[in-house]
Scaffold this motif. Sequence first.
Motif, PDB file in Angstrom:
ATOM      1  N   PHE A 261      44.473  29.990  29.607  1.00 46.06           N
ATOM      2  CA  PHE A 261      44.012  30.640  30.827  1.00 46.06           C
ATOM      3  C   PHE A 261      43.176  29.630  31.592  1.00 46.06           C
ATOM      4  N   ILE A 262      43.488  29.468  32.879  1.00 44.95           N
ATOM      5  CA  ILE A 262      42.865  28.424  33.685  1.00 44.95           C
ATOM      6  C   ILE A 262      42.152  29.072  34.870  1.00 44.95           C
ATOM      7  N   ALA A 263      40.912  28.667  35.094  1.00 44.54           N
ATOM      8  CA  ALA A 263      40.123  29.171  36.215  1.00 44.54           C
ATOM      9  C   ALA A 263      40.517  28.413  37.483  1.00 44.54           C
ATOM     10  N   ALA A 264      41.753  28.642  37.910  1.00 52.01           N
ATOM     11  CA  ALA A 264      42.299  28.076  39.144  1.00 52.01           C
ATOM     12  C   ALA A 264      43.461  28.962  39.561  1.00 52.01           C
ATOM     13  N   ASP A 265      43.715  29.041  40.859  1.00 51.90           N
ATOM     14  CA  ASP A 265      44.800  29.917  41.309  1.00 51.90           C
ATOM     15  C   ASP A 265      46.165  29.339  40.944  1.00 51.90           C
ATOM     16  N   GLN A 266      47.161  30.194  41.001  1.00 50.02           N
ATOM     17  CA  GLN A 266      48.507  29.854  40.551  1.00 50.02           C
ATOM     18  C   GLN A 266      49.074  28.649  41.304  1.00 50.02           C
ATOM     19  N   GLU A 267      48.888  28.558  42.606  1.00 53.79           N
ATOM     20  CA  GLU A 267      49.395  27.425  43.396  1.00 53.79           C
ATOM     21  C   GLU A 267      48.752  26.115  42.956  1.00 53.79           C
ATOM     22  N   THR A 268      47.456  26.150  42.662  1.00 55.25           N
ATOM     23  CA  THR A 268      46.748  24.943  42.223  1.00 55.25           C
ATOM     24  C   THR A 268      47.282  24.477  40.873  1.00 55.25           C
TER      25      THR A 268
ATOM     26  N   ALA B 217      49.708  34.813  37.835  1.00 53.34           N
ATOM     27  CA  ALA B 217      48.437  34.935  38.548  1.00 53.34           C
ATOM     28  C   ALA B 217      47.636  36.090  37.972  1.00 53.34           C
ATOM     29  N   LEU B 218      46.376  35.827  37.734  1.00 50.32           N
ATOM     30  CA  LEU B 218      45.441  36.847  37.242  1.00 50.32           C
ATOM     31  C   LEU B 218      44.248  36.848  38.198  1.00 50.32           C
ATOM     32  N   GLY B 219      44.462  37.408  39.377  1.00 50.37           N
ATOM     33  CA  GLY B 219      43.427  37.322  40.408  1.00 50.37           C
ATOM     34  C   GLY B 219      43.238  35.867  40.786  1.00 50.37           C
ATOM     35  N   PRO B 220      42.012  35.354  40.680  1.00 51.21           N
ATOM     36  CA  PRO B 220      41.765  33.956  41.051  1.00 51.21           C
ATOM     37  C   PRO B 220      42.140  32.971  39.939  1.00 51.21           C
ATOM     38  N   ASP B 221      42.559  33.471  38.805  1.00 49.51           N
ATOM     39  CA  ASP B 221      42.863  32.636  37.644  1.00 49.51           C
ATOM     40  C   ASP B 221      44.370  32.652  37.355  1.00 49.51           C
ATOM     41  N   THR B 222      44.779  31.851  36.376  1.00 53.57           N
ATOM     42  CA  THR B 222      46.198  31.742  36.043  1.00 53.57           C
ATOM     43  C   THR B 222      46.383  31.670  34.537  1.00 53.57           C
ATOM     44  N   ARG B 223      47.384  32.389  34.055  1.00 53.39           N
ATOM     45  CA  ARG B 223      47.824  32.233  32.665  1.00 53.39           C
ATOM     46  C   ARG B 223      49.027  31.304  32.675  1.00 53.39           C
ATOM     47  N   LEU B 224      48.933  30.215  31.910  1.00 51.46           N
ATOM     48  CA  LEU B 224      50.009  29.239  31.795  1.00 51.46           C
ATOM     49  C   LEU B 224      50.550  29.302  30.375  1.00 51.46           C
TER      50      LEU B 224
END
Length: 153
Positions: free
Chosen positions: A13-20, A100-107
Amino acid sequence: MPERAPDFVYTVFIAADQETVWNGLLDRELTKAYWGHYNESDWKQGSRWEHVRSDGSGTVDITGKVIEMDPPNRMVFSWTSPKNAHDPDQESRVTIELIALGPDTRLTVTHSDLIAGSDMEKGVTQGWPAVISNLKTLLETGKTLREDDWPKA
């Protein structure tokens, strides 16, 4: 056909949006920073991609073809060493999914069709956690992890 290993699956889980995060997987300078390689391709279905050392040598360590692209949600590509590029039995497959998880992303990275017990399987199962953790750290802090004390594959 050689015996295949179970799929290797790694989720972070990354504290960055999906596009980033998507951009982090494809951007030449970002991949150099966290992977020490450039991932070179036009990233269109059917295109070749290469994992090229960023040390200026031009050495291609991994190659394959782009199988599927669904920006910024999913990409699938084949993975093999250049010396085995013409042997389908040596080819494995990587699927990267972003949610996308709101402002975060699951990769999630799923690496399948690896030959059981091969050097490639060992390198992949040690390599993906380090690479994806380094991507996460870079996107969240602007710095990469210090690699000096990491085990060598």
